[in-house]
Write a protein that holds these residues in place. Structure first.
Motif, mmCIF file in Angstrom:
data_model
loop_
_atom_site.group_PDB
_atom_site.id
_atom_site.type_symbol
_atom_site.label_atom_id
_atom_site.label_comp_id
_atom_site.label_asym_id
_atom_site.label_seq_id
_atom_site.Cartn_x
_atom_site.Cartn_y
_atom_site.Cartn_z
ATOM 1 N N GLY A 35 42.782 33.451 39.323
ATOM 2 C CA GLY A 35 42.471 34.689 39.673
ATOM 3 C C GLY A 35 41.768 35.625 39.020
ATOM 4 N N ALA A 53 40.708 38.150 43.320
ATOM 5 C CA ALA A 53 42.003 39.096 43.686
ATOM 6 C C ALA A 53 43.339 38.365 42.851
ATOM 7 C CB ALA A 53 42.224 39.100 45.065
ATOM 8 N N ALA A 54 44.570 38.936 43.047
ATOM 9 C CA ALA A 54 45.314 38.703 42.227
ATOM 10 C C ALA A 54 46.377 37.624 42.949
ATOM 11 C CB ALA A 54 46.346 39.891 42.069
ATOM 12 N N ALA A 104 50.296 36.439 44.115
ATOM 13 C CA ALA A 104 51.577 36.800 44.035
ATOM 14 C C ALA A 104 52.517 35.864 43.306
ATOM 15 C CB ALA A 104 52.227 36.914 45.753
ATOM 16 N N ARG A 161 44.185 37.809 48.078
ATOM 17 C CA ARG A 161 45.514 37.270 47.232
ATOM 18 C C ARG A 161 45.753 36.334 47.571
ATOM 19 N NH1 ARG A 161 49.839 39.307 48.601
ATOM 20 N NH2 ARG A 161 49.483 39.768 50.670
#
Length: 276
Positions: free
Chosen positions: A256, A237-238, A240, A216
């Motif tokens: 991402g 991945a993502a 935040a 992340r």
């Protein structure tokens, strides 16, 4: 040495079960001693610890570049770093006993026992100095092609040797011109610290580098990238929302969800050549 452990396990699949041997990462605690500051404790995949120490110091703002480091020595998984800057032990008077032990160049057994008793900060959640008082926007005009992003993540996966054997580590890749550095660790932060440290030793121009990694992208990861001046970070991945905010303020290109043949650009898209 790969620091891998084989365990006999039971695997269940499609209603059937059988015994197999499974690989896992043999992670260990690493203690990082920087000048006379309070020691830091990390859970790591204990390879490339010198690269990790350098990258950590850069990402935490404790040094400006590799030349600020006077010496690095390893005692098992303990890493001692001396810099030419002033890091005063008075920053934490309660740790004075630990400082005195280090001055005596002991084997650190008593230090580690004291750390385990008191508890210390870990970098797995972003480090001790995980906030920026001010953010200088990255002004690098460095660009990469959209198709290269897909190739980079594939290369990352193909070269992740420990991940392939265990699926128990993160992997980070730093690219500079035609040079590539890859490091793995149980902590995504430490994996990124390792590639930054290795690149710093080689004298790479961070304004012309970019990082691809598995994990992340929260604020503390972006802060690390901003501090060293890397303009692009890529992940399968993502992000935040905190990472997006920091990336925007720091003018960092954040990419991402790199999966199959697609990705998402969250900030500073001008550094990605979308037609190539």
């Amino acid at each position: 040495m790969d620091f891998l452990r084989q365990t006999e396990v039971i695997q269940w699949k499609d209603g059937k079960y059988f015994t197999i041997k499974e690989n896992s990462v043999d992670d260990e605690y690493t203690y990082l001693f920087i000048d006379y500051l309070p020691p830091r404790k990390f859970s790591t995949y204990p390879k490339d610890l010198e690269d990790f120490a350098i990258g950590y110091c850069l990402g935490e703002g404790l040094i400006k570049d590799y030349s600020d480091i006077e010496s690095i020595s390893l005692d098992g998984t303990n890493v001692l770093v001396s810099t030419r800057l002033t890091h005063n032990p008075e920053e934490d008077r309660e740790q004075e006993g630990i400082v005195q032990e280090r001055k005596g160049n002991c084997e650190h057994a008593c230090v580690c026992r004291l750390l385990e008793y008191q508890g210390v900060n870990s970098d797995n959640a972003g480090g001790i100095r995980s906030e920026l008082k001010s953010i200088e926007p990255n002004v690098s005009d460095f660009t990469i092609n959209a198709t290269q992003i897909i190739k980079d993540i594939k290369h990352l996966t193909d070269e992740a040797r420990i991940w392939q054997k265990t699926a128990g580590v993160h992997v980070a890749q730093l690219k500079y011109e035609d040079k590539i550095i890859i490091r793995e660790d149980v902590s995504r932060h430490v994996a990124v610290d390792k590639v930054i440290g290795a690149a710093s030793k080689e004298g790479y121009d961070f304004s012309r580098c970019y990082i691809s990694y598995s994990g992340r992208m929260p604020a503390d990861m972006l802060i690390k990238v901003i501090r060293v001046g890397i303009p692009i970070i890529i992940s399968n991945a993502a992000p935040a929302s905190s990472g997006i905010d920091v990336a925007r303020m720091g003018n960092i290109t954040m990419v991402g969800f790199v999966r199959d043949n697609r990705f998402t650009i969250f900030t500073a898209p001008e550094r990605i050549n979308l037609d190539k």
